[in-house]
Design a protein around this motif. Structure first.
Motif, PDB file in Angstrom:
ATOM      1  N   VAL A 441      98.147  47.750  56.934  1.00 44.64           N
ATOM      2  CA  VAL A 441      99.487  47.494  57.471  1.00 44.64           C
ATOM      3  C   VAL A 441      99.372  46.835  58.850  1.00 44.64           C
ATOM      4  N   MET A 442     100.259  45.874  59.117  1.00 40.69           N
ATOM      5  CA  MET A 442     100.348  45.207  60.413  1.00 40.69           C
ATOM      6  C   MET A 442     101.793  45.263  60.892  1.00 40.69           C
ATOM      7  N   ASN A 453      96.360  48.632  61.080  1.00 45.18           N
ATOM      8  CA  ASN A 453      95.488  49.742  60.711  1.00 45.18           C
ATOM      9  C   ASN A 453      95.083  49.601  59.257  1.00 45.18           C
ATOM     10  N   ASP A 454      93.835  50.014  58.996  1.00 39.95           N
ATOM     11  CA  ASP A 454      93.313  50.000  57.630  1.00 39.95           C
ATOM     12  C   ASP A 454      93.399  51.402  57.032  1.00 39.95           C
ATOM     13  N   ASP A 455      92.489  52.270  57.416  1.00 39.76           N
ATOM     14  CA  ASP A 455      92.416  53.607  56.820  1.00 39.76           C
ATOM     15  C   ASP A 455      92.868  54.658  57.822  1.00 39.76           C
ATOM     16  N   ALA A 456      93.988  55.302  57.548  1.00 38.41           N
ATOM     17  CA  ALA A 456      94.456  56.400  58.391  1.00 38.41           C
ATOM     18  C   ALA A 456      93.841  57.702  57.895  1.00 38.41           C
ATOM     19  N   ASP A 457      93.375  58.511  58.823  1.00 42.49           N
ATOM     20  CA  ASP A 457      92.765  59.805  58.503  1.00 42.49           C
ATOM     21  C   ASP A 457      91.588  59.651  57.544  1.00 42.49           C
ATOM     22  N   GLY A 458      90.925  58.477  57.577  1.00 39.20           N
ATOM     23  CA  GLY A 458      89.776  58.234  56.714  1.00 39.20           C
ATOM     24  C   GLY A 458      90.121  57.964  55.259  1.00 39.20           C
TER      25      GLY A 458
END
Length: 888
Positions: A441-442, A453-458
């Protein structure tokens, strides 16, 4: 909410009247204004019987050929049933209208076979909505279309608000009318009464804008570059005659084409008491002015202009002041005399901003002034008061599907786009989830705002952006994937709300005093750097010739300190002083008098805790900078570059040439003899050969000599054996890909330990190379230059025919002597650092955000890591003093 709507008998009468008058509506847009306005006056009279009045000051209109469309925007507020009506001229038999919300979802439409489309719509958010106008048939082209929005009299009279001034979006293209000098143009007409003020504001990212406003008698007012920007033109005129005023959108050069946005406001004129214009409740207005001798002054001597704003409880007032001519200072005074002020918003010396919810009804005074007495120059001021609904924020969840045929990023990932209206001081949270693809998401916004961000919380199925908004305007949420070609269903939640920043984090600057220790705290709510590190800004007044030393110490996190000059440019920054991760130090001789800024931050994103700052001054440079190198020593170097990896990794363009070019530059401008260099390219650049070169040169390098290690090629990241440590808190080792195997950051530190010279210079142009800083610049006498941060890729500098930007900039800085700012024949550490920073700022950036429909979304760019926008140079001088000579 959208309600279904059936045509009533009264509407039937309106349409019959429109049809009968259509012959009076000319097919030429140039002659349209009077006929358009006369027709709408007839309809006004009919709709007034139903209790409806105009929600627009003037009708929106334009001209189209059959099969084409225009898009216009309407700012609407919730709770009011707006009625949207469209008409077209007698040569048109079918006109369609469709309205979309900020996320691009259709709210209502009329696609019936007629020339008088209409629908009723009630929105659920205070925002700007887009109306698409489709010209289906047109026998004699072009045909004129026109739109008006109506709302119940009671709703508008009660202060509910309505659609604001006119905002058009359009496109200059081949086939448009042209000026005598060949430039394409579009034109719009607005009824203005003598004594009113017309403000026209044109923006475009596609062409060099030019704006012309003509009075009914033909007197022109024109503007090319507003505030020096080639993408913006602005004209403000006080009308001296009544009638239809002509606004012409065109370009500076013939033949230029592209999309644009035009905003036109027509309102009452005249200066409010105190020297500024009055701003009504619920209005957004931009003012341009200047502080000058003869203005009112504050008790402390600063010039001041005053603007007055009518406010209501529950609204949020935003006053946003910027100037490149003086250090702006902003004061807002409530009706009861309570005062709020701001100097450097977010640490920016060119901007001051106050954003606060209003707790009183009445007149607020906004005072534009300066930080120091006697400062003068031009400024821009944005004043906005939103409704209580707007200031309260909100949350919405959208569900969609990425699929073949969607718009795409440059790199091939499909995307969907949603928009929302943001205000300074709001906290934003965007959460994207999908069980079908790896989410990414941008968020893009005004003034180059960008978070991604690519991976939130892994998790590869969740991406999240959280940020404090600092700009007023429209923000874009780009839903996409990590890999090209991925498709599937998703949900995205966009939430804005009150921020905790004002009560917890530092939003304004604080003052440092010489010899007086200060304490601060990095915490959630502070301003952040692009990579996510919290930061505080401190200021002090320095004098030319002073040598200042700033130390930052923290037991709670890995400290990082930077020092910027009066012009805002970073002069020096430091991570680990004396090899300590809890101590950072910068020491600089000041070149000019003025206000300097200290940035207190952390090495890694998200770190929090308390810290101590000390500021000291001396008049001698010897203690702080150390003696300059005498020049008696020699320069040795190892230069490795790999373009052809023999199948072990993908080949790269120009990286082998980078090594040869930098070795040549060291001979031309760095004082190195050819016999003191080892150049290893492609299959020669093996791990064994690199180690052999270190061992060979180490026996020849003495304490007065300089050693250079240069690398251009692939870089990578691998899990660290034993997990994280202080040098690798993320648990990853960065690597350099040699021809046959990788060298880790820890192994590079071991190789550097073989060199027992006076000064070692490390230049690494590779993805993630910033991660070598912690491991390699860990001993005295080492200075490092790295092409990007430890979690960001490095791009190929194809336009320079170089493998990387750092390679070409460092070569020209040393080889051609361009980094020798003072022309003394030597290059010190601060000169080389500053030169490279300036070249990065000018040349290393991604394309500007924005959708280009002809390229199917190609102007969205992201890097390979979670930090987005564009890669940044990393400089770590370790124990090397700023003015210590590196190269002669």
């Amino acid at each position: 909410m959208v309600r279904s709507y059936a045509v009533s008998p009264r509407w039937g009468a309106v349409f019959c009247l429109a049809a009968s008058l259509a012959v009076a509506l000319p097919a030429s847009a140039q002659d349209a204004p009077e006929a358009v306005e006369n027709l709408w006056r007839e309809i006004d009279g009919l709709l007034s019987d139903e209790g409806l009045i105009r929600a627009l000051q003037v009708p929106l209109y334009g001209s189209l050929e059959a099969g084409s469309n225009d898009r216009v925007t309407l700012p609407l507020v919730p709770g009011i049933p707006f009625r949207i009506v469209g008409l077209c001229d007698s040569d048109c038999t079918d006109l369609d209208l469709t309205i979309f919300d900020t996320g691009g979802q259709q709210l209502a439409t009329d696609v019936a076979l007629d020339a008088t489309p209409t629908f009723e719509v009630e929105v659920n958010a205070n925002a700007t909505y887009e109306v698409r106008v489709d010209m289906i048939t047109c026998s004699i082209e072009p045909c004129v279309w026109t739109i008006m929005a109506y709302a119940p009299t009671a709703a508008l009279a009660s202060g509910g608000g309505g659609a604001g001034g006119s905002r058009q979006t359009g496109q200059l293209q081949k086939g448009d009318e042209t000026l005598n000098s060949g430039e394409f143009f579009d034109e719009y007409y607005y009824p203005v009464q003598a004594g009113q003020t017309l403000v026209a504001d044109l923006t475009s990212s596609d062409f060099d804008t030019y704006l012309i406003v003509q009075s009914p008698s033909g007197d022109p007012s024109e503007n090319d570059d507003f505030d020096g920007s080639q993408s913006r033109s602005r004209v403000e005129v006080d009308a001296t005659e009544s009638g239809d005023w002509r606004v012409m959108v065109t370009t500076f050069e013939p033949g230029e084409t592209g999309s644009y946005a035009l905003t036109v406001d027509v309102g009452g004129s005249g200066a409010a008491s105190g020297g500024g214009s009055a701003v009504a409740a619920g209005e957004t207005r931009r003012e341009s002015g200047s502080l000058a001798s003869g203005d009112e002054t504050l008790d402390s001597g600063e010039f001041a202009d005053v603007y007055r704003v009518q406010g209501r409880v529950g609204q949020t007032l935003v006053a946003d002041l910027s100037s490149d001519d003086f250090d702006p200072y902003l004061i807002v005074i409530a009706p009861d005399g309570e005062q709020s002020d701001n100097d450097d918003y977010e640490g920016d010396m060119t901007r001051s901003l106050v954003s606060e919810p209003l707790t009183q009804n009445g007149e607020y005074r906004v005072v534009v002034t300066s930080y120091q007495p006697g400062e003068a120059g031009s400024y821009d001021l944005l004043l906005s008061t939103g409704s209580a609904t707007a200031s309260a924020g909100g949350s919405r969840t959208e569900r969609g599907t990425l699929s073949s045929g969607d718009s795409e990023l440059n790199s091939g990932e499909y995307l969907d786009e949603y928009t929302f209206e943001g205000r300074p001081g709001e906290h934003l949270r965007v959460e994207l989830e999908s069980s079908d693809f790896d989410t990414y998401v941008m968020v893009l916004g005004p003034n180059d705002f960008r978070e991604e961000n690519d991976d939130a919380d892994g998790s590869t199925s969740r991406s999240r952006v959280e940020a404090e908004l600092t700009e007023l305007g429209t923000y874009r949420v780009i839903v996409t994937t990590y890999e090209p070609g991925e498709t599937g269903d998703y949900s995205v939640t966009i939430e804005t709300g009150a921020s905790t920043v004002a009560s917890t984090g530092q939003r304004d600057v604080e003052t440092l005093q010489f010899g007086q220790p200060a304490r601060g705290e990095l915490q959630s709510g502070d301003g952040t750097l692009e990579a996510g590190e919290y930061r505080d800004i401190w200021v002090f007044n320095g004098q030319a010739g002073q040598v200042v030393t700033v130390e930052m110490e923290s037991q709670g996190f890995d400290s990082y300190v930077g020092l910027a000059g009066p012009d805002g440019e970073m002069l020096d920054e430091n991570d680990d002083a004396d090899g300590r991760t809890d101590l950072s130090r910068v020491s600089v001789q000041l070149r000019e008098s003025g206000r300097y800024r200290v940035m207190a931050t952390s090495y890694g994103p998200g770190e929090t805790g308390s810290y101590a700052l000390t500021l000291n001054s001396s008049t001698s440079t010897a203690a702080d900078n150390g003696p300059a190198r005498s020049g008696g020593g020699q320069v040795y170097g190892i230069f490795a570059g790999i373009s052809d990896y023999g199948g072990r990794a993908s080949n790269l363009a120009f990286t082998a040439e980078d090594a040869e070019n930098f070795a040549s530059a060291m001979q031309q401008g760095g004082g190195m003899r050819a016999e003191n260099s080892v150049v290893l390219t492609d299959s020669e650049a093996t791990v064994g050969n690199i180690r052999a070169a270190f061992e060979s040169l180490s026996g020849r390098i003495g304490p007065d000599d300089t050693f250079v290690f240069f690398y251009s090629g692939h870089g990578g990241r691998v899990p660290r054996q034993g997990g994280f440590d202080r040098a690798d808190p993320d648990g990853l080792d960065e690597t350099l890909a040699m021809y046959d195997a990788d060298i880790t950051d820890d192994q590079m530190n071991e190789l550097m330990a073989l060199v027992d010279g006076g000064t070692s210079v490390i230049v690494l142009d590779a993805c993630f190379s910033g991660g070598f800083s912690k491991d390699v610049i860990s001993a005295p006498g080492r200075i490092g230059f790295f092409s990007s941060e430890e979690d960001v890729t490095s791009q190929v500098a194809a336009k320079f025919r170089a493998g990387g930007y750092l390679s070409v900039f460092a070569a020209e800085g040393v080889g051609a002597g361009l980094a020798d700012a003072d022309g003394d024949g030597s290059i010190n550490a601060i000169e080389l650092s500053q030169y490279l920073h300036e070249r990065y700022r000018d040349d290393v950036r991604a394309d500007r955000p924005g959708m280009d429909s002809s390229q199917n979304g190609a102007s969205y760019v992201r890097t390979g890591g979670p930090q987005g926008g564009f890669q940044h140079l990393v400089v770590d001088r370790g124990s090397i003093r700023p003015y210590q000579v590196v190269f002669h």
